[in-house]
Design a protein around this motif. Structure first.
Motif, PDB file in Angstrom:
ATOM      1  N   ASP A  81       0.833  -1.204   0.000  1.00 25.93           N
ATOM      2  CA  ASP A  81       0.000   0.000   0.000  1.00 25.93           C
ATOM      3  C   ASP A  81       0.865   1.251   0.000  1.00 25.93           C
ATOM      4  O   ASP A  81       0.621   2.214  -0.740  1.00 25.93           O
ATOM      5  CB  ASP A  81      -0.910  -0.016   1.232  1.00 25.93           C
ATOM      6  N   THR A 118     -11.654  -3.195  -9.762  1.00 24.03           N
ATOM      7  CA  THR A 118     -10.592  -3.740  -8.911  1.00 24.03           C
ATOM      8  C   THR A 118     -11.121  -4.462  -7.665  1.00 24.03           C
ATOM      9  O   THR A 118     -10.528  -5.446  -7.234  1.00 24.03           O
ATOM     10  CB  THR A 118      -9.627  -2.632  -8.473  1.00 24.03           C
ATOM     11  N   SER A 119     -12.215  -3.982  -7.087  1.00 22.34           N
ATOM     12  CA  SER A 119     -12.725  -4.601  -5.864  1.00 22.34           C
ATOM     13  C   SER A 119     -13.181  -6.048  -6.065  1.00 22.34           C
ATOM     14  O   SER A 119     -12.898  -6.913  -5.232  1.00 22.34           O
ATOM     15  CB  SER A 119     -13.869  -3.765  -5.273  1.00 22.34           C
ATOM     16  N   ILE A 121     -11.932  -8.124  -8.081  1.00 22.35           N
ATOM     17  CA  ILE A 121     -10.718  -8.916  -8.268  1.00 22.35           C
ATOM     18  C   ILE A 121      -9.971  -9.097  -6.952  1.00 22.35           C
ATOM     19  O   ILE A 121      -9.552 -10.206  -6.600  1.00 22.35           O
ATOM     20  CB  ILE A 121      -9.794  -8.253  -9.306  1.00 22.35           C
ATOM     21  N   MET A 122      -9.817  -8.014  -6.192  1.00 28.68           N
ATOM     22  CA  MET A 122      -8.983  -8.042  -4.994  1.00 28.68           C
ATOM     23  C   MET A 122      -9.741  -8.471  -3.741  1.00 28.68           C
ATOM     24  O   MET A 122      -9.186  -9.135  -2.868  1.00 28.68           O
ATOM     25  CB  MET A 122      -8.359  -6.652  -4.768  1.00 28.68           C
ATOM     26  N   LEU A 123     -11.018  -8.059  -3.645  1.00 24.39           N
ATOM     27  CA  LEU A 123     -11.790  -8.331  -2.423  1.00 24.39           C
ATOM     28  C   LEU A 123     -12.985  -9.235  -2.664  1.00 24.39           C
ATOM     29  O   LEU A 123     -13.714  -9.569  -1.718  1.00 24.39           O
ATOM     30  CB  LEU A 123     -12.283  -6.998  -1.815  1.00 24.39           C
ATOM     31  N   ILE A 181      -6.489   0.762  -6.564  1.00 18.01           N
ATOM     32  CA  ILE A 181      -5.842  -0.431  -6.000  1.00 18.01           C
ATOM     33  C   ILE A 181      -5.570  -0.237  -4.516  1.00 18.01           C
ATOM     34  O   ILE A 181      -5.870  -1.094  -3.691  1.00 18.01           O
ATOM     35  CB  ILE A 181      -4.524  -0.737  -6.744  1.00 18.01           C
ATOM     36  N   ASN A 184      -8.456  -0.643  -1.942  1.00 15.79           N
ATOM     37  CA  ASN A 184      -8.708  -2.028  -1.525  1.00 15.79           C
ATOM     38  C   ASN A 184      -7.670  -2.488  -0.510  1.00 15.79           C
ATOM     39  O   ASN A 184      -7.992  -3.192   0.451  1.00 15.79           O
ATOM     40  CB  ASN A 184      -8.691  -2.951  -2.747  1.00 15.79           C
ATOM     41  N   LEU A 185      -6.417  -2.073  -0.719  1.00 10.10           N
ATOM     42  CA  LEU A 185      -5.367  -2.426   0.242  1.00 10.10           C
ATOM     43  C   LEU A 185      -5.633  -1.759   1.592  1.00 10.10           C
ATOM     44  O   LEU A 185      -5.366  -2.352   2.647  1.00 10.10           O
ATOM     45  CB  LEU A 185      -3.999  -2.006  -0.298  1.00 10.10           C
TER      46      LEU A 185
END
Length: 301
Positions: A81, A118-119, A121-123, A181, A184-185
């Motif tokens: 982050d 992105t959310s 994919i990441m979360l 990005i 989300n981090l």
């Protein structure tokens, strides 16, 4: 709605406006690298002091306290982050240097649009179909904003092309992509510790990682005594915004807080007219529509 939480969220919005304006003032006197280090360094010191007061065991027993307040993935998320945020922050500061604040500040609102990609994919979080309506509002607002940029290109997509051709706007667009990005981090980071400790940790980490930017500056800034406040102000505004934001999250649902905080863009555009004599024709309306789009996305989540 909790009145105290409402005032805290509004405080976060006003503080963020203060950050935008303070950054604009600072880049008029100092190079972006100096502003970057000063902003995060000062904010980090302030938040570390508050954390030390809130968690008295941090000073005598920092290792044990961190171990008790964090989860195993804390350090990995913090490093990733912080690295990304250093570049995003530097790009956003450059944006204020090269363009009007009333142009670049609203472009940060593109981050919620990108989060729709992105959310998941990441979360593994997906937005409801109502989120698409929010995207439409943001695109329309961005189109209106683009019409206010000098030298708009011809054709239907001319205003949007003008934004991409504007140096400051282009820097802020790149920053918005990175923030889609890091947001989300941040969510992962807060889940790995407490909101206050995460805020202090990520701010301090960004400050430390920004030092190489200063050391590699071609023209180091000389800081006259009468101008030091221009470097202190962005850091203080950053700390105030984070504190108010974290406090609001403890009292109100996250979508409410985000929607209220994003109104800072409207404040920034209006203040830019008063302080910097910027021509905000079309920018205030475009910004307001973009804020509405962010609110729709927030409540659709």
């Amino acid at each position: 709605m909790n009145i105290l939480g409402l005032f805290a969220a509004l405080g976060a919005a006003i503080s963020h406006t203060g950050l935008d304006l303070a950054t604009k003032f600072a880049v008029g006197k100092f190079n972006p690298r100096t502003v970057l280090v000063a902003q995060w360094g000062i904010a980090g010191v302030i938040l570390l002091l508050i954390s030390a007061i809130w968690y008295p065991s941090l000073i005598p027993h920092p290792v044990e306290t961190f171990a008790n307040l964090t989860r195993p993935n804390f350090w990995q998320v913090l490093l990733a982050d912080a690295v990304l945020n250093v570049f995003a922050s530097y790009l956003s500061i450059r944006a204020f240097k090269y363009s009007d604040a009333s142009i670049v500040a609203p472009l940060a609102l593109l981050t919620p649009v990108l989060l729709l990609v992105t959310s998941p994919i990441m979360l593994h979080q997906t937005a409801s179909p109502l989120g698409a309506l929010g995207v439409v509002f943001i695109v329309v607002g961005g189109y209106i904003l683009g019409t206010s940029v000098g030298g708009s290109l011809g054709g239907f997509f001319g205003p949007l092309k003008s934004l991409f051709n504007n140096r400051g706007a282009r820097n802020m667009l790149y920053a918005a992509i990175i923030w889609s990005i890091t947001s989300n981090l941040d969510k992962m980071g807060v889940a790995s510790t407490t909101p206050l400790l995460w805020s202090a940790s990520i701010t301090t980490a960004i400050a430390l990682l920004s030092i190489p930017f200063l050391l590699t500056a071609r023209e180091p800034s000389v800081i006259p005594r009468a101008e030091w406040w221009k470097l202190f102000a962005p850091g203080a505004a950053t700390a105030l915004s984070v504190i108010a934001y974290v406090f609001a999250l403890t009292l109100l649902p996250v979508p409410y807080v985000i929607a209220i905080k994003r109104t800072s863009v409207v404040f920034t555009v209006w203040a830019s007219k008063l302080l910097f004599k910027e021509n905000i024709k079309g920018r205030l309306l475009g910004s307001a529509i973009m804020v509405l789009g962010v609110a729709v996305i927030a409540f659709a989540g």
